[in-house]
Design an enzyme around this catalytic site. Sequence first.
Site, PDB file in Angstrom:
ATOM      1  N   LYS A  10      35.084  63.708  29.986  1.00 52.24           N
ATOM      2  CA  LYS A  10      34.517  63.051  31.171  1.00 52.24           C
ATOM      3  C   LYS A  10      33.159  62.398  30.865  1.00 52.24           C
ATOM      4  CE  LYS A  10      37.003  66.025  34.440  1.00 52.24           C
ATOM      5  NZ  LYS A  10      36.903  66.772  35.725  1.00 52.24           N
ATOM      6  N   TYR A  50      43.933  60.680  40.085  1.00 54.59           N
ATOM      7  CA  TYR A  50      43.705  61.930  40.820  1.00 54.59           C
ATOM      8  C   TYR A  50      44.345  61.908  42.215  1.00 54.59           C
ATOM      9  CZ  TYR A  50      40.380  63.892  37.417  1.00 54.59           C
ATOM     10  OH  TYR A  50      39.787  64.453  36.301  1.00 54.59           O
ATOM     11  N   ASN A 113      32.230  68.533  34.777  1.00 57.57           N
ATOM     12  CA  ASN A 113      32.739  69.700  34.045  1.00 57.57           C
ATOM     13  C   ASN A 113      33.372  69.342  32.700  1.00 57.57           C
ATOM     14  OD1 ASN A 113      35.116  68.634  35.054  1.00 57.57           O
ATOM     15  ND2 ASN A 113      35.942  70.581  35.787  1.00 57.57           N
ATOM     16  N   HIS A 116      38.984  67.178  31.409  1.00 62.79           N
ATOM     17  CA  HIS A 116      40.179  67.384  32.238  1.00 62.79           C
ATOM     18  C   HIS A 116      41.327  67.716  31.303  1.00 62.79           C
ATOM     19  CE1 HIS A 116      43.468  66.725  35.051  1.00 62.79           C
ATOM     20  NE2 HIS A 116      44.063  66.071  34.075  1.00 62.79           N
ATOM     21  N   GLU A 127      50.761  62.208  33.501  1.00 61.34           N
ATOM     22  CA  GLU A 127      49.394  61.814  33.133  1.00 61.34           C
ATOM     23  C   GLU A 127      49.359  61.053  31.807  1.00 61.34           C
ATOM     24  OE1 GLU A 127      47.055  65.400  35.517  1.00 61.34           O
ATOM     25  OE2 GLU A 127      46.879  65.276  33.339  1.00 61.34           O
TER      26      GLU A 127
HETATM   27  P1  CMP Z   1      39.873  68.306  36.858  1.00 63.44           P
HETATM   28  O1  CMP Z   1      40.598  69.267  35.979  1.00 63.44           O
HETATM   29  O2  CMP Z   1      39.527  67.001  36.278  1.00 63.44           O
HETATM   30  O3  CMP Z   1      40.736  68.081  38.186  1.00 63.44           O
HETATM   31  C1  CMP Z   1      40.136  67.713  39.418  1.00 63.44           C
HETATM   32  C2  CMP Z   1      38.646  67.832  39.387  1.00 63.44           C
HETATM   33  O4  CMP Z   1      38.013  67.905  40.668  1.00 63.44           O
HETATM   34  C3  CMP Z   1      38.232  69.111  38.708  1.00 63.44           C
HETATM   35  O5  CMP Z   1      38.502  69.010  37.330  1.00 63.44           O
HETATM   36  C4  CMP Z   1      36.759  69.213  39.107  1.00 63.44           C
HETATM   37  O6  CMP Z   1      35.910  68.500  38.229  1.00 63.44           O
HETATM   38  C5  CMP Z   1      36.719  68.509  40.468  1.00 63.44           C
HETATM   39  N1  CMP Z   1      36.444  69.429  41.552  1.00 63.44           N
HETATM   40  C6  CMP Z   1      35.360  69.389  42.363  1.00 63.44           C
HETATM   41  N2  CMP Z   1      35.392  70.374  43.261  1.00 63.44           N
HETATM   42  C7  CMP Z   1      36.529  71.065  43.030  1.00 63.44           C
HETATM   43  C8  CMP Z   1      37.135  72.225  43.639  1.00 63.44           C
HETATM   44  N3  CMP Z   1      36.572  72.862  44.665  1.00 63.44           N
HETATM   45  N4  CMP Z   1      38.312  72.670  43.130  1.00 63.44           N
HETATM   46  C9  CMP Z   1      38.915  72.032  42.098  1.00 63.44           C
HETATM   47  N5  CMP Z   1      38.383  70.941  41.492  1.00 63.44           N
HETATM   48  C10 CMP Z   1      37.201  70.472  41.941  1.00 63.44           C
END
Ligand code: CMP
Length: 141
Positions: A10, A50, A113, A116, A127
Amino acid sequence: AIERTLSIIKPDAVAKNVIGQIYSRFEGAGLKVIAARMAWLSEQEAGAFYAVHKDRPFFKDLVKFMTSGPVMIQALEGEGAILKNRDLMGATDPKKAAPGTIRADFADSIDANAVHGSDAAETAAVEIAFFFPTLNVFAGR
Ligand code: CMP
């Protein structure tokens, strides 16, 4: 079984200049990069990628973050690749991620974070197809 999974480094982790360190973790765990490209996603692309989260309260912030800078996108292949990649990443919220995982080491928040990874075989196929036409996947070469 040999599986494929879709991984995205990311904007936060690209900005921290840790693409190589994250690739080393994939390689160290026996995951092979079989397709890769850098991209700066548009709002439309990030929203479509997403789409499963479009009714979640964090959707708007997620799209905003994912379009805030370039990302590095790769398909990984290896034994149990989907779970292996999820183990390498650690919990979605870096505060809950186990020590030594990518998110524990490189992520700042649940939004920023670092990575992904696909969560299941069905989503992995969708995906990978989203970002890589089959001609751009080099498995077995
Ligand atoms: P990712 O695995 O990329 O999939 C969706 C993303 O939404 C997740 O990582 C997080 O970075 C973001 N996100 C933000 N808030 C939440 C939440 N409460 N639960 C899950 N994903 C979240």
